[in-house]
Design a protein around this motif. Structure first.
Motif, mmCIF file in Angstrom:
data_model
loop_
_atom_site.group_PDB
_atom_site.id
_atom_site.type_symbol
_atom_site.label_atom_id
_atom_site.label_comp_id
_atom_site.label_asym_id
_atom_site.label_seq_id
_atom_site.Cartn_x
_atom_site.Cartn_y
_atom_site.Cartn_z
ATOM 1 N N ASP A 1 -7.838 8.279 -23.323
ATOM 2 C CA ASP A 1 -9.008 8.250 -23.032
ATOM 3 C C ASP A 1 -9.499 7.851 -21.546
ATOM 4 N N SER B 1 -10.264 12.561 -25.758
ATOM 5 C CA SER B 1 -10.869 11.578 -25.551
ATOM 6 C C SER B 1 -12.176 11.219 -26.220
ATOM 7 N N GLU B 2 -12.792 9.747 -26.004
ATOM 8 C CA GLU B 2 -13.502 9.298 -27.022
ATOM 9 C C GLU B 2 -15.215 10.393 -27.678
#
Length: 352
Positions: free
Chosen positions: A65, A106-107
Motif C-alpha cells: 500500500d 491498498s488499505e
C-alpha cells in the motif's frame, strides 16, 4: 561519474530502496524480530508472502500500500513537471486509482478517502476524515516530495505539510514526522551530503519539541549498536505498542527507527534495507524510509540487480496497481520533472 549522473542515481537509489525494501519487508510485516530470527535467521531475499490482514498470496517482489500511495504522487509530479500541491495529487487519485485496489493492494480506508475525493470536497480537507492522524501513512511514502525538492529542505517540508493533508490533518503528528523523511531525502541528494548533514538538516528544520527530541534520544541510546540485532533489542524497551489498529505503524516509531538505521549503516543502501527488513514490527515501512534515505545519499550500486528485476516483474503482474511503471521509469520520470523545474527557475532568473 558526472554530477548530473550522480544526482540521477540518487533519485534511482531512493526509489529502488523504497520499492525493494517494501516488497522484502512485506513478507514479515507485523512479525516480532524473534519470529523473523526463528524462521529466516537473516532475511535477505525476496520471497512470496501472504498479506497479514487481507490473506492474498503475492509473487516475490510485490510491493504494497505505501508504494501505491507513492506512485500516485510520482504520477502527479511527472504530469506537472514541477512541485505539486494537494489538488494536483487529488486529481491523480480520481483519474488513476483503480476501485479494486482498496483491500487488494491498498488499505481499506483509502477507498473512503477516494470516495470523498470524487465528491468535490477540497483536497486539503480530506485528511480530516481519516481516523489515523498519527500513522506513518505519509512518512513512509512521501519520498517523491523530497526528490522534486532535491537540495531544498525547507520547501520539501512545506510540500509535505501541503500534500499530506490528503491523508492526515493539518499540523498533525503524522505530518510532522513525514517532514523528517522529506527533509532527509532533500538533504541527501546534495553533492556534499553525508549522514551527519542529513541528521543536521532534520535537527535544524523539523519540529524540535516532539520530533527532534525523540530522534535525538534514540540516536544517543543506539550510539554503540553495531548491527540490527543490537539495535532492535534496544528498541524493545521503547516501541512495543499493541492492541489498537495499526499499533505497530505509528510514525514516531517507524521514522525514528529508520533514522537510527541510516546512521548505523552510514547510508549504505543494502545494509539499510537488510537492517529494516529484520527489525520486526512494521518492517516494510521502516525499510522504505531507511533504505529510501540511504539510496538518496549513496545511490543504487550496493543493491543486487536481481532484486530490482524481480520487483519489476512482480509489478507487471499486478494489473490493479495504480501504475505498472518500472522502478527506473518512476525514478527517471521524477528526475526529468526536477530538471524541468530547474529550467523554469533559470528562465525566471534570466527574465528578472
Amino acid at each position: 561519474m558526472s554530477n548530473q549522473e550522480s544526482l540521477r542515481d540518487k533519485f534511482y537509489g531512493c526509489i529502488v530502496g523504497v520499492h525493494v525494501g517494501s516488497s522484502m519487508g512485506a513478507q514479515v510485516e507485523c512479525w516480532s524480530h524473534e519470529e523473523i530470527e526463528a524462521r529466516y535467521g537473516t532475511l535477505d531475499q525476496l520471497v512470496s508472502y501472504e498479506h497479514y490482514h487481507n490473506g492474498w498470496i503475492r509473487e516475490p517482489g510485490t510491493t504494497e500500500d505505501g508504494v501505491e500511495r507513492q506512485k500516485l504522487m510520482i504520477t502527479a509530479i511527472i504530469r506537472k513537471q514541477d512541485r505539486v500541491n494537494a489538488e494536483d495529487v487529488r486529481r491523480v487519485w480520481v483519474s488513476d486509482i483503480k476501485p479494486e485496489a482498496a483491500g487488494m493492494i491498498s488499505e481499506p480506508f483509502e477507498a473512503v478517502l477516494l470516495a470523498m475525493a470524487k465528491s468535490g470536497i477540497a483536497a486539503r480537507d480530506l485528511g480530516r476524515y481519516c481516523d489515523y492522524a498519527g500513522l506513518n501513512s505519509f512518512s513512509r511514502s512521501c519520498h517523491p516530495i523530497g526528490l522534486i525538492n532535491a537540495g531544498d529542505v525547507p520547501n520539501a517540508i512545506n510540500d509535505v505539510l501541503e500534500v499530506g493533508q490528503l491523508y492526515q490533518t493539518s499540523n498533525s503528528r503524522g505530518l510532522k514526522w513525514a517532514s523528517v523523511t522529506a527533509a532527509a531525502i532533500a538533504e541527501a541528494t546534495k553533492p556534499t551530503a553525508s549522514v551527519d548533514s542529513i541528521i543536521g538538516a532534520i535537527y535544524d528544520n523539523c519540529d524540535k519539541d516532539m520530533v527532534v527530541k525523540e530522534i535525538d534520544k534514540e540516536l544517543k541510546r543506539t550510539t554503540n549498536c553495531k548491527d540490527f540485532r543490537e539495535l532492535r533489542k534496544v528498541f524493545d524497551s521503547v516501541y512495543s505498542g499493541c492492541g489498537v489498529p495499526y499499533s505497530m505503524s505509528y510514525a514516531n516509531e517507524v521514522v525514528t527507527k529508520a533514522i537510527c538505521i541510516v546512521r548505523m549503516v552510514n547510508g549504505n543502501l543494502k545494509e539499510a534495507l537488510i537492517s529494516g527488513v529484520n527489525m520486526g514490527r512494521d518492517t516494510d515501512c521502516v525499510t522504505a524510509i531507511a533504505s529510501g534515505i540511504s539510496g538518496a545519499l549513496s545511490g543504487s550500486s550496493s543493491l543486487p540487480e536481481e532484486y530490482i528485476n524481480q520487483v519489476d516483474y512482480a509489478t507487471s503482474l499486478i494489473t490493479f496497481s495504480n501504475s505498472q511503471r518500472t522502478i527506473r521509469e518512476h525514478s527517471d520520470g521524477l528526475y526529468q520533472a526536477f530538471l524541468s523545474k530547474l529550467q523554469k527557475i533559470n528562465h525566471f532568473v534570466e527574465r528578472m
